[in-house]
Design a protein around this motif. Structure first.
Motif, short mmCIF file in Angstrom:
data_model
loop_
_atom_site.label_atom_id
_atom_site.label_comp_id
_atom_site.label_asym_id
_atom_site.label_seq_id
_atom_site.Cartn_x
_atom_site.Cartn_y
_atom_site.Cartn_z
N GLU A 1 0.75 -1.10 0.03
CA GLU A 1 0.06 -0.21 -0.11
C GLU A 1 1.03 1.26 -0.10
OE1 GLU A 1 -2.97 1.83 3.09
OE2 GLU A 1 -3.49 -0.15 2.63
N THR A 2 0.45 2.16 -1.02
CA THR A 2 1.37 3.46 -0.91
C THR A 2 0.44 4.45 -1.05
OG1 THR A 2 3.48 4.46 -2.15
CG2 THR A 2 1.75 3.05 -3.42
N GLU A 3 1.12 5.95 -0.81
CA GLU A 3 0.15 6.90 -0.88
C GLU A 3 0.89 7.82 -2.04
OE1 GLU A 3 -1.93 10.15 1.96
OE2 GLU A 3 -2.03 7.94 2.46
N ARG A 4 -0.13 8.46 -2.91
CA ARG A 4 0.76 9.24 -3.93
C ARG A 4 -0.34 10.33 -4.22
NH1 ARG A 4 4.29 5.69 -8.04
NH2 ARG A 4 5.30 4.69 -6.52
N ASP A 5 -0.26 11.39 -4.32
CA ASP A 5 -1.10 12.52 -4.69
C ASP A 5 -2.39 12.62 -3.86
OD1 ASP A 5 0.50 13.23 -6.81
OD2 ASP A 5 -0.57 11.87 -8.36
N GLY A 6 -1.86 12.16 -2.48
CA GLY A 6 -3.25 12.19 -1.61
C GLY A 6 -4.05 11.10 -1.74
N GLU A 7 -3.80 10.20 -2.54
CA GLU A 7 -4.69 9.01 -2.71
C GLU A 7 -4.06 7.68 -2.37
OE1 GLU A 7 -6.94 8.70 -5.94
OE2 GLU A 7 -6.93 10.84 -6.50
N THR A 8 -4.68 6.87 -1.91
CA THR A 8 -4.04 5.24 -1.70
C THR A 8 -4.00 4.44 -2.81
OG1 THR A 8 -4.69 5.49 0.75
CG2 THR A 8 -4.09 3.39 0.10
N TRP A 9 -2.84 4.06 -2.98
CA TRP A 9 -2.70 2.92 -4.14
C TRP A 9 -2.17 1.69 -3.86
CZ3 TRP A 9 -4.29 4.33 -9.02
CH2 TRP A 9 -4.66 5.72 -9.09
N TYR A 10 -2.40 0.55 -4.56
CA TYR A 10 -1.80 -0.66 -4.29
C TYR A 10 -0.98 -1.10 -5.40
CZ TYR A 10 -5.96 -0.05 -0.94
OH TYR A 10 -6.47 0.45 -0.10
N GLU A 11 0.31 -1.70 -4.91
CA GLU A 11 1.38 -1.77 -5.83
C GLU A 11 1.67 -3.26 -5.89
OE1 GLU A 11 5.88 -0.14 -6.69
OE2 GLU A 11 4.80 0.58 -4.98
N ASP B 1 -7.58 -0.28 -6.37
CA ASP B 1 -8.36 -1.00 -5.76
C ASP B 1 -7.45 -2.24 -5.45
OD1 ASP B 1 -11.42 -2.13 -5.01
OD2 ASP B 1 -10.48 -4.00 -6.15
N ARG B 2 -7.63 -2.76 -3.94
CA ARG B 2 -6.60 -3.94 -3.38
C ARG B 2 -7.04 -5.12 -4.34
NH1 ARG B 2 -3.56 -4.84 0.91
NH2 ARG B 2 -4.21 -2.80 2.04
N ASP B 3 -8.14 -5.45 -4.64
CA ASP B 3 -8.62 -6.77 -4.90
C ASP B 3 -8.18 -6.80 -6.16
OD1 ASP B 3 -10.01 -7.64 -2.86
OD2 ASP B 3 -11.81 -6.98 -3.37
N ASP B 4 -8.16 -5.62 -6.99
CA ASP B 4 -7.55 -5.69 -8.57
C ASP B 4 -6.06 -6.07 -8.41
OD1 ASP B 4 -10.21 -5.17 -9.47
OD2 ASP B 4 -9.68 -3.02 -9.95
N ALA B 5 -5.48 -5.41 -7.57
CA ALA B 5 -4.05 -5.58 -7.33
C ALA B 5 -3.68 -7.01 -6.97
CB ALA B 5 -3.40 -4.42 -6.33
N LYS B 6 -4.38 -7.71 -6.22
CA LYS B 6 -4.31 -9.01 -5.76
C LYS B 6 -4.56 -10.04 -6.91
CE LYS B 6 -5.08 -8.72 -0.83
NZ LYS B 6 -5.77 -9.21 0.44
#
Length: 44
Positions: A4-14, A24-29
């Motif tokens: 989980e990372t934060e960029r431009d004030g939003e949470t992203w999943y890498e 979306d965490r499910d999309d990343a998984k």
């Protein structure tokens, strides 16, 4: 494992394998389960 990372004030999943970002965490998984661990061949 999805990071989980934060960029431009939003949470992203890498994807730890290729670095592709998802909002979306499910999309990343799902992606990570099928990732070939190379750079994506398409624009993120």
């Amino acid at each position: 494992m999805v990071a989980e990372t934060e960029r431009d004030g939003e949470t992203w999943y890498e994807c730890d394998s290729c670095g592709m970002l998802f909002d979306d965490r499910d999309d990343a998984k799902t992606h990570e389960a099928n990732c070939d661990e190379e750079d994506p061949t398409y624009i993120q």
